[in-house]
Design a protein around this motif. Structure first.
Motif, PDB file in Angstrom:
ATOM      1  N   LYS A  55      -7.074  -1.094 -14.237  1.00 42.73           N
ATOM      2  CA  LYS A  55      -7.626  -1.717 -13.345  1.00 42.73           C
ATOM      3  C   LYS A  55      -6.610  -2.337 -12.246  1.00 42.73           C
ATOM      4  O   LYS A  55      -6.510  -3.440 -12.043  1.00 42.73           O
ATOM      5  CB  LYS A  55      -8.613  -2.600 -13.590  1.00 42.73           C
ATOM      6  N   PRO A  56      -5.766  -1.648 -11.712  1.00 42.12           N
ATOM      7  CA  PRO A  56      -4.591  -2.185 -10.895  1.00 42.12           C
ATOM      8  C   PRO A  56      -5.156  -2.651  -9.452  1.00 42.12           C
ATOM      9  O   PRO A  56      -6.330  -2.116  -9.154  1.00 42.12           O
ATOM     10  CB  PRO A  56      -3.542  -0.931 -10.628  1.00 42.12           C
ATOM     11  N   LEU A  57      -4.622  -3.557  -8.987  1.00 41.02           N
ATOM     12  CA  LEU A  57      -5.102  -3.971  -7.497  1.00 41.02           C
ATOM     13  C   LEU A  57      -4.007  -4.288  -6.714  1.00 41.02           C
ATOM     14  O   LEU A  57      -2.877  -4.760  -7.137  1.00 41.02           O
ATOM     15  CB  LEU A  57      -5.820  -5.328  -7.627  1.00 41.02           C
ATOM     16  N   LEU A  58      -3.564  -3.581  -5.668  1.00 38.99           N
ATOM     17  CA  LEU A  58      -2.621  -3.820  -4.585  1.00 38.99           C
ATOM     18  C   LEU A  58      -2.960  -4.899  -3.753  1.00 38.99           C
ATOM     19  O   LEU A  58      -3.924  -4.900  -2.933  1.00 38.99           O
ATOM     20  CB  LEU A  58      -2.379  -2.388  -4.036  1.00 38.99           C
ATOM     21  N   ASP A  59      -2.027  -5.817  -3.459  1.00 42.87           N
ATOM     22  CA  ASP A  59      -2.258  -6.830  -2.705  1.00 42.87           C
ATOM     23  C   ASP A  59      -1.459  -6.487  -1.226  1.00 42.87           C
ATOM     24  O   ASP A  59      -0.467  -6.374  -1.474  1.00 42.87           O
ATOM     25  CB  ASP A  59      -1.511  -8.291  -3.039  1.00 42.87           C
ATOM     26  N   VAL A  60      -2.394  -6.318  -0.231  1.00 41.80           N
ATOM     27  CA  VAL A  60      -1.549  -6.055   1.087  1.00 41.80           C
ATOM     28  C   VAL A  60      -1.702  -7.219   2.093  1.00 41.80           C
ATOM     29  O   VAL A  60      -2.825  -7.604   2.395  1.00 41.80           O
ATOM     30  CB  VAL A  60      -2.356  -4.723   1.734  1.00 41.80           C
ATOM     31  N   HIS A  61      -0.615  -7.728   2.534  1.00 40.13           N
ATOM     32  CA  HIS A  61      -0.504  -8.832   3.351  1.00 40.13           C
ATOM     33  C   HIS A  61      -0.245  -8.398   4.709  1.00 40.13           C
ATOM     34  O   HIS A  61       0.900  -7.774   5.040  1.00 40.13           O
ATOM     35  CB  HIS A  61       0.367  -9.924   2.989  1.00 40.13           C
ATOM     36  N   ALA A  62      -0.951  -8.474   5.774  1.00 41.93           N
ATOM     37  CA  ALA A  62      -0.754  -7.901   7.110  1.00 41.93           C
ATOM     38  C   ALA A  62      -0.695  -8.907   8.313  1.00 41.93           C
ATOM     39  O   ALA A  62      -1.816  -9.530   8.129  1.00 41.93           O
ATOM     40  CB  ALA A  62      -1.025  -6.575   7.369  1.00 41.93           C
ATOM     41  N   ASN A  63      -0.137  -8.834   9.265  1.00 42.32           N
ATOM     42  CA  ASN A  63      -0.372  -9.643  10.519  1.00 42.32           C
ATOM     43  C   ASN A  63      -0.750  -8.671  11.508  1.00 42.32           C
ATOM     44  O   ASN A  63       0.085  -7.651  11.778  1.00 42.32           O
ATOM     45  CB  ASN A  63       0.971 -10.313  10.822  1.00 42.32           C
ATOM     46  N   ILE A  64      -1.681  -9.128  12.383  1.00 37.65           N
ATOM     47  CA  ILE A  64      -1.852  -8.371  13.705  1.00 37.65           C
ATOM     48  C   ILE A  64      -1.653  -9.031  14.411  1.00 37.65           C
ATOM     49  O   ILE A  64      -1.819 -10.230  14.980  1.00 37.65           O
ATOM     50  CB  ILE A  64      -3.658  -8.236  13.682  1.00 37.65           C
ATOM     51  N   TYR A  65      -0.524  -8.478  15.498  1.00 38.22           N
ATOM     52  CA  TYR A  65      -0.108  -9.550  16.684  1.00 38.22           C
ATOM     53  C   TYR A  65      -0.653  -8.958  18.002  1.00 38.22           C
ATOM     54  O   TYR A  65      -0.851  -7.887  18.311  1.00 38.22           O
ATOM     55  CB  TYR A  65       1.481  -9.078  16.564  1.00 38.22           C
TER      56      TYR A  65
ATOM     57  N   MET B  33       3.448  -5.609   0.210  1.00 36.40           N
ATOM     58  CA  MET B  33       2.565  -4.715  -0.434  1.00 36.40           C
ATOM     59  C   MET B  33       2.802  -4.784  -1.776  1.00 36.40           C
ATOM     60  O   MET B  33       4.086  -4.255  -2.403  1.00 36.40           O
ATOM     61  CB  MET B  33       2.460  -3.166  -0.232  1.00 36.40           C
ATOM     62  N   LEU B  34       2.339  -5.825  -2.620  1.00 35.72           N
ATOM     63  CA  LEU B  34       2.773  -5.923  -4.136  1.00 35.72           C
ATOM     64  C   LEU B  34       1.307  -5.814  -5.179  1.00 35.72           C
ATOM     65  O   LEU B  34       0.505  -5.999  -4.915  1.00 35.72           O
ATOM     66  CB  LEU B  34       2.967  -7.372  -4.271  1.00 35.72           C
ATOM     67  N   PRO B  35       1.673  -5.046  -6.319  1.00 40.24           N
ATOM     68  CA  PRO B  35       0.701  -5.065  -7.295  1.00 40.24           C
ATOM     69  C   PRO B  35       0.335  -6.313  -7.777  1.00 40.24           C
ATOM     70  O   PRO B  35       1.300  -7.179  -8.019  1.00 40.24           O
ATOM     71  CB  PRO B  35       1.555  -4.075  -8.198  1.00 40.24           C
ATOM     72  N   ARG B  36      -0.761  -6.686  -7.956  1.00 38.01           N
ATOM     73  CA  ARG B  36      -1.320  -7.914  -8.445  1.00 38.01           C
ATOM     74  C   ARG B  36      -0.902  -8.211 -10.169  1.00 38.01           C
ATOM     75  O   ARG B  36      -0.886  -7.257 -10.675  1.00 38.01           O
ATOM     76  CB  ARG B  36      -2.676  -8.199  -8.178  1.00 38.01           C
ATOM     77  N   GLU B  37      -0.380  -9.221 -10.114  1.00 33.65           N
ATOM     78  CA  GLU B  37       0.260  -9.146 -11.544  1.00 33.65           C
ATOM     79  C   GLU B  37      -0.985  -9.821 -12.437  1.00 33.65           C
ATOM     80  O   GLU B  37      -2.005 -10.247 -12.035  1.00 33.65           O
ATOM     81  CB  GLU B  37       1.163 -10.466 -11.493  1.00 33.65           C
ATOM     82  N   GLY B  38      -0.743  -9.161 -13.807  1.00 32.31           N
ATOM     83  CA  GLY B  38      -1.730  -9.497 -14.776  1.00 32.31           C
ATOM     84  C   GLY B  38      -2.996  -8.775 -14.801  1.00 32.31           C
ATOM     85  O   GLY B  38      -4.035  -9.092 -15.309  1.00 32.31           O
ATOM     86  N   ARG B  39      -2.907  -7.621 -14.128  1.00 27.86           N
ATOM     87  CA  ARG B  39      -4.218  -6.600 -14.325  1.00 27.86           C
ATOM     88  C   ARG B  39      -3.976  -5.673 -15.287  1.00 27.86           C
ATOM     89  O   ARG B  39      -2.910  -5.083 -15.451  1.00 27.86           O
ATOM     90  CB  ARG B  39      -4.083  -6.093 -12.775  1.00 27.86           C
ATOM     91  N   PRO B  40      -5.063  -5.505 -15.996  1.00 34.61           N
ATOM     92  CA  PRO B  40      -4.908  -4.266 -16.810  1.00 34.61           C
ATOM     93  C   PRO B  40      -4.415  -2.909 -16.318  1.00 34.61           C
ATOM     94  O   PRO B  40      -4.851  -2.637 -14.919  1.00 34.61           O
ATOM     95  CB  PRO B  40      -6.352  -4.077 -17.290  1.00 34.61           C
ATOM     96  N   GLU B  41      -3.816  -2.080 -17.051  1.00 37.29           N
ATOM     97  CA  GLU B  41      -3.080  -0.813 -16.378  1.00 37.29           C
ATOM     98  C   GLU B  41      -4.236   0.016 -15.890  1.00 37.29           C
ATOM     99  O   GLU B  41      -4.041   0.574 -14.805  1.00 37.29           O
ATOM    100  CB  GLU B  41      -2.500  -0.220 -17.523  1.00 37.29           C
TER     101      GLU B  41
END
Length: 316
Positions: free
Chosen positions: A245-255, A235-243
């Motif tokens: 307008k933050p965006l959180l990138d969530v990468h997940a695997n469903i097993y 879970m990482l904040p997307r870089e280069g976003r204005p303060e």
């Protein structure tokens, strides 16, 4: 009476804090009760056994006390390695908390599942136990009275001394605060264990994983009862976003356990997975209070419920 008397046990200056856990067979109303007490959706409510695999804690903050709710996984007759491991976790938790609430639904007669749990509870001598008869909104007063008597009998029969027997309806919010009033005196005296704003101390990644898992199981529970595990890789904040307008990138695997289950999760032309993503994203955004980009992948982890290496990797 002249002079002043100072009593140390007056509620003004004695604060209690401690841990409680709710136990009971699936559908006994544990998660609903947790949510009603905490006043927010924290535990994962589900009509299937064992969807709350992780210790999700809700925290009830009161002026006189702090009650930390530890949600143990359901105790059940183990059929797999995962099952046995869960049961060990359950017993450890039971002996470590300050009070155990045993939930029994008012609308179902006491059955073998209840008795199995009660027998286990009887072994844990020191921890005070409160019998909570849930879902009282579903029955008339006669049926409720019969259930309260049955619960009392069950205790006598197994040598459990209930600290209280309390009827509650979490849905109607009736008596939920009364329940808190009864649990608090069973906690040890002491300062708050968590800061005031906390509702749960569950690591955010685990909670996000649970929300994705809940969305993925929605509507396919019969086909995939609990052969789904979700691992949030990052879970990482997307870089280069204005303060603003933050965006959180969530990468997940469903097993899942078998390739044949892949189609069930993904759906025709990926429609189901898209739907799962949309649903889960809404919940995650509500939980974290920030816009989220959710990247989901479905992977096969062969028979993960029976494989110790896989279990470790998936966090059990």
């Amino acid at each position: 009476m002249g002079g002043m008397s100072v009593r140390t046990d007056s509620p003004q200056n004695s604060h209690r804090a401690g841990f409680a856990c709710f136990v009971g067979r699936p559908n006994a109303g544990k998660s609903t009760l947790t949510n009603a007490l905490v006043g927010q959706k924290v535990a994962i409510t589900s009509n299937r056994p064992q969807t709350t695999r992780h210790t999700v804690r809700g925290i009830v903050h009161r002026p006189d006390a702090q009650l930390v709710l530890v949600d143990t996984p359901g105790l059940h007759k183990p059929r797999t390695l995962l099952g046995e491991r869960l049961n060990d976790v359950v017993r450890t938790t039971w002996s470590e908390v300050d009070v155990i609430g045993f939930c029994l639904p008012a609308d179902q007669k006491l059955g073998p599942g209840d008795r199995y749990i009660a027998k286990e509870l009887a072994e844990i001598k020191k921890t005070p136990k409160v019998a909570i008869v849930t879902k009282t909104d579903l029955v008339d007063s006669e049926r409720l009275a019969a259930q309260l008597i049955a619960v009392d009998q069950l205790g006598k029969e197994l040598g459990i001394e209930w600290a209280e027997i309390v009827p509650v309806s979490a849905v109607g919010d009736k008596q939920v605060s009364l329940l808190a009033d009864l649990l608090v005196p069973l906690l040890p005296e002491g300062p708050a264990l968590y800061p005031q704003g906390d509702l749960t101390d569950e690591p955010e990644q685990v909670m996000v994983g649970e929300l994705i898992r809940e969305a993925a199981l929605e509507g396919v529970r019969d086909e995939l009862p609990h052969s789904i595990a979700v691992v949030v890789e990052e879970m990482l904040p997307r870089e280069g976003r204005p303060e603003n307008k933050p965006l959180l990138d969530v990468h997940a695997n469903i097993y899942i356990e078998r390739p044949s289950q892949k189609g069930i999760i993904i759906g025709p032309k990926g429609a189901r997975l898209k739907d799962v993503g949309t649903k889960a994203r809404k919940h995650i955004e509500a939980l974290l209070g920030t816009p989220v980009f959710l990247d989901l992948h479905v992977k096969v982890a062969k028979d993960w419920q029976r494989d110790p290496k896989q279990l470790r990797k998936l966090g059990f």
